[in-house]
Design an enzyme around this catalytic site. Structure first.
Site, PDB file in Angstrom:
ATOM      1  N   HIS A 148      74.825  73.740  49.230  1.00 53.92           N
ATOM      2  CA  HIS A 148      74.615  73.426  50.628  1.00 53.92           C
ATOM      3  C   HIS A 148      75.402  74.325  51.566  1.00 53.92           C
ATOM      4  CE1 HIS A 148      72.619  71.515  53.832  1.00 53.92           C
ATOM      5  NE2 HIS A 148      73.746  71.542  54.478  1.00 53.92           N
ATOM      6  N   TYR A 180      74.970  77.515  55.230  1.00 52.62           N
ATOM      7  CA  TYR A 180      75.732  77.841  56.439  1.00 52.62           C
ATOM      8  C   TYR A 180      76.273  79.265  56.374  1.00 52.62           C
ATOM      9  CZ  TYR A 180      74.774  73.214  57.790  1.00 52.62           C
ATOM     10  OH  TYR A 180      74.086  72.096  58.135  1.00 52.62           O
ATOM     11  N   HIS A 195      60.726  73.108  55.169  1.00 53.50           N
ATOM     12  CA  HIS A 195      61.952  72.985  55.964  1.00 53.50           C
ATOM     13  C   HIS A 195      62.783  74.263  55.912  1.00 53.50           C
ATOM     14  CE1 HIS A 195      65.945  71.706  57.205  1.00 53.50           C
ATOM     15  NE2 HIS A 195      66.387  72.060  56.023  1.00 53.50           N
ATOM     16  N   PHE A 196      63.041  74.767  54.696  1.00 55.66           N
ATOM     17  CA  PHE A 196      63.991  75.891  54.671  1.00 55.66           C
ATOM     18  C   PHE A 196      63.337  77.225  55.024  1.00 55.66           C
ATOM     19  CE2 PHE A 196      63.453  75.497  49.912  1.00 55.66           C
ATOM     20  CZ  PHE A 196      62.878  76.728  49.684  1.00 55.66           C
ATOM     21  N   HIS A 197      62.006  77.263  55.071  1.00 60.94           N
ATOM     22  CA  HIS A 197      61.409  78.482  55.625  1.00 60.94           C
ATOM     23  C   HIS A 197      61.553  78.503  57.149  1.00 60.94           C
ATOM     24  CE1 HIS A 197      59.735  79.310  51.627  1.00 60.94           C
ATOM     25  NE2 HIS A 197      59.675  80.549  52.050  1.00 60.94           N
ATOM     26  N   ARG A 215      56.837  71.049  45.173  1.00 63.33           N
ATOM     27  CA  ARG A 215      57.275  72.422  45.370  1.00 63.33           C
ATOM     28  C   ARG A 215      57.330  73.102  44.006  1.00 63.33           C
ATOM     29  NH1 ARG A 215      63.799  71.979  46.408  1.00 63.33           N
ATOM     30  NH2 ARG A 215      63.587  74.216  46.601  1.00 63.33           N
ATOM     31  N   ARG A 216      57.641  74.376  43.971  1.00 66.24           N
ATOM     32  CA  ARG A 216      57.970  75.102  42.746  1.00 66.24           C
ATOM     33  C   ARG A 216      56.924  74.953  41.647  1.00 66.24           C
ATOM     34  NH1 ARG A 216      64.381  74.060  41.713  1.00 66.24           N
ATOM     35  NH2 ARG A 216      65.007  75.808  42.979  1.00 66.24           N
TER      36      ARG A 216
END
Lengths: 170, 606
Positions: B236, B240, B387-389, B450-451
């Site tokens: 995680h 950041y 989300h993370f794209h 996903r994946r």
């Protein structure tokens, strides 16, 4: 340190938003009782599941008045039993483990979803409603045949469940 | 002549040696971006079923691993390394202490990533007995070739050395300027690196103590819950580590491009301190659905996660306020009318603003992910990549590309080949990502995982909802294709820029904040205190869960095998071969590093 009045308002708004988010999850846990998958089940030897009394023969059995337990083994690349057959309008506690790598266990279109880690047993309890066929899939990459790893969850009328050899699903 | 002398100096004019480091780091990042984009377009077409002729579904996971590692680790970290070097040297206005050290960390990072990358891609070649189809998360007991883990370890050591380089430069500056506040950009670099040291210690331990020895056959098994937890301890905060350089650009560069100034320097420091404190003790929120971790620990992690929203929400305010200030200085008026006064034709500005906008959307889907029991609905569905794209794939990547249009001329004295292409490119990225990520979120709600190489199954269909599975697949494929085209435009524009002649007079200044560092309490600059609190919070969040995992499952796990089995069968032979092979690679790397150093020292690399 100088903090602008607008900044203070924004800060207060942000903290209220965070508390609301925390509150909504806490309400979900204590109100409707959405419990998390947790470490309630203890360890298991993933390489010797055939000697385990619960997972040697993966199955569904009655454990309470309207409460059933399903013992499910995930492996490269499938689930056992398949289909998992449970009676309609009942409470089902799923116990899922893996005999090789990390898998996922997701009943498609519902929030029944958990990781399946070798050596651990995932326990989730769900309420099932009217008879319906659900897709079941592995949602954690588990090897080259991952995309072929699927199964079924059949919610059947109670009579049908009871006539199916006392819930011993094949 | 006199014009040239009076013209303001660019970074390249003042620090040519450091410019070379920054340039090399950025080029490393863009090489990774190119590779990642190629694998990305193949995946998007394969997964959606638009075209499945390039690779077999069983090889899909090799490309997925490469896509994740090259983009999430390599692209981001190399860009960060260049940007942070620039930021430290620029804001301290002094050169690095020892440029040989600088090239050493660069060589370690490049060498480590090359090892890992080659190992992954070797999985496509049957003749080579090497693969690492374990994805970016490398969850045991899926096992990769030892070189994969070795490369990661070497790469991480490189980043540690880079951090040490920046800290040393700051300490040297501190001796020359004993009573000054730490310049904002340096403050941001140092807090980010302290966070990184804390976070990466866990994955380094996981790799060195468990995964590497296990892949060499020295230990028989590992505890999958333990290595997973150590991964997410790092996994995680690493997001950041990607985001902090983007924040650095939003706080210190974006307001100046908009014609304004940062609203508040002290608040920017508060935000970075909050990220340092809160980003590590939250990793368990990636393990909400893991058996083997008690519910209480999950709840603590969720509380920390939700409070981690605070610095991002503060950033949203500060950045918008600073940009608005710039717009009003340019003559903008009205409640929203000021928006028209902004330099929208500037690709650096527009790219960063669009990235920020996407980040807001990504923040909202992140709140859903973070909600402990809400997470049941979307865990491991394609909602998560959706989300993370938005976050790393747009907030970070688009900011990096946009910033390059501003930064590249400063470190090379070459103007960008075409601003128009740049503008088109950043907008194209925004549109492509809007389509792709929207459809991913929607499919995730249908339960699409996903994946996976083939998300359609033979035994069942997904529930039909607004825009069914197939229609959303088309949307994903179109979006992915636009993103690939956008990357091609970016790289093409940059390559043409490199062919431009050097010019003078293109220096851009960064204006200081409206409310300067002197308004900030002194304690904010005391990095020791913040490091101490950060470590304490990590211990509070992780000591008990880790103790429980180890006492339940044992350090080396409750009887778990090794997969794929061919590695198991070959383990003995592999241990004989791999260890010497790893060492000879290390030797070769050391040789390469020393050659590079010699070359730099003698000024051959120009």
């Amino acid at each position: 340190m100088h903090i602008h009045a607008y900044e203070k308002i924004w800060l207060a708004f942000a903290i209220v938003l965070i508390l609301l988010l925390l509150g909504s999850v806490t309400y979900g846990a204590v109100g409707p009782g959405v419990a998390m998958v947790a470490d309630s089940e203890g360890q298991i030897d993933a390489t010797a599941l055939d000697e385990d009394e619960r997972f040697a023969e993966p199955r569904v059995e009655q454990v309470g008045e309207n409460h059933y337990a399903a013992y499910v083994v995930a492996y490269q690349f499938g689930f056992e039993p398949d289909p998992i057959v449970v009676p309609a309008n009942s409470r089902v506690t799923l116990h899922v483990t893996s005999r090789d790598v990390i898998h996922g266990f997701e009943v498609v279109g519902t929030n029944a979803n958990t990781m399946v880690v070798p050596g651990e047993v995932s326990e989730i309890t769900v309420e099932v409603g009217e008879p319906q066929e659900y897709g079941l899939l592995c949602n954690e990459y588990c090897g080259a045949g991952h995309h072929a790893m699927e199964g079924k969850l059949h919610v059947v009328p109670r009579e049908e469940f009871e006539s199916s050899d006392g819930g011993e699903s094949a | 002549m006199s014009d040239a002398l009076e013209a303001e100096q660019t970074f390249y004019d003042e620090f040519p040696a450091e410019s070379r480091v920054v340039r090399s780091s950025l080029l490393g990042a863009f090489l990774a971006l190119t590779l990642g984009a190629i694998f990305g377009i193949i995946q998007t077409l394969h997964r959606t079923g638009i075209f499945r002729g390039i690779i077999a579904s069983t090889d899909y996971y090799t490309l997925l691993t490469a896509h994740g590692v090259f983009l999430a680790i390599s692209f981001t970290t190399f860009f960060l390394a260049g940007l942070f070097t620039w930021a430290v040297v620029r804001s301290l206005d002094r050169p690095l202490v020892n440029i040989k050290i600088t090239w050493t960390w660069y060589a370690l990072m490049a060498g480590g990533m090359t090892m890992t990358g080659v190992t992954i891609l070797a999985g496509l070649v049957d003749a080579v007995d090497m693969s690492a189809d374990v994805l970016f998360t490398f969850y045991a007991p899926l096992q990769a070739h030892p070189l994969f883990y070795t490369g990661l370890a070497v790469f991480i050591v490189g980043t540690w050395l880079a951090g040490a380089d920046w800290f040393r430069t700051w300490l040297a500056w501190r001796e020359e300027n004993p009573n000054e506040r730490i310049p904002l950009q340096t403050f941001m670099v140092l807090t980010t690196m302290i966070m990184w040291y804390i976070a990466s210690s866990a994955v380094a331990a996981s790799v060195l103590i468990f995964l590497l020895p296990w892949s060499l056959g020295l230990i028989e098994s590992v505890n999958p819950t333990l290595t997973r937890t150590l991964f997410w301890f790092f996994g995680h905060p690493v997001v950041y580590f990607w985001l902090m350089p983007a924040y650095l650009l939003w706080y210190t560069v974006l307001p100046s491009i908009a014609g304004g100034r940062l609203f508040s320097d002290p608040l920017a420091r508060v935000v970075f301190v909050l990220f340092l404190l809160l980003s590590t003790p939250v990793g368990i929120h990636h393990q909400y659905l893991d058996p083997g971790i008690a519910e209480g620990f999950k709840f603590i992690s969720m509380t920390n996660t939700m409070f981690l929203l605070l610095p991002s929400l503060l950033t949203a305010f500060t950045v918008v306020a600073s940009v608005e200030y710039g717009a009003r200085r340019r003559g903008g008026t009205g409640i929203f009318g000021w928006l028209r006064a902004l330099p929208w034709r500037n690709p650096a500005f527009t790219g960063m603003m669009l990235a920020g906008l996407m980040f807001a959307a990504g923040g909202f889907s992140g709140m859903v992910n973070a909600g402990m029991n809400v997470n049941y609905m979307i865990h491991n569905t394609i909602w998560v990549p959706g989300h993370f794209h938005l976050t790393v794939g747009t907030a970070v990547a688009l900011t990096f590309m946009a910033a390059t249009y501003w930064l590249w001329p400063q470190i090379t004295n070459k103007p960008i080949y075409s601003s128009q292409i740049g503008l088109f490119q950043v907008v194209l990225w925004f549109i492509g990502m809007a389509l792709m990520s929207n459809a991913m979120h929607a499919q995730g709600l249908l339960g699409v995982p996903r994946r996976t190489a083939e998300p359609e199954y033979s035994g069942f269909d997904y529930p039909v909802a607004f825009g069914g599975f197939e229609e959303l697949n088309v949307q994903i494929a179109i979006g992915g294709t636009l993103l690939f085209l956008s990357t091609v435009l970016f790289i093409g524009n940059l390559v043409l820029t490199m062919g431009n002649p050097r010019v003078s007079g293109i220096a851009e200044t960064l204006r200081p904040a409206l409310s300067g560092p002197d308004d900030a309490p002194e304690v904010l600059d005391d990095l020791r205190i913040w490091s101490g609190i950060a470590v304490t919070l990590v211990v509070l969040a992780y000591a008990l869960p880790l103790a429980a995992i180890i006492s339940d499952g044992g350090l080396l796990g409750p009887g778990v095998g090794t997969y794929p089995v061919w590695i198991d069968a070959a383990a003995g032979a592999l241990a004989d071969v791999a260890l010497p092979a790893a060492w000879s690679l290390v030797d070769a790397l050391a040789l390469l590093g020393s050659r590079l150093l010699d070359a730099v020292a003698s000024g051959v690399v120009a």
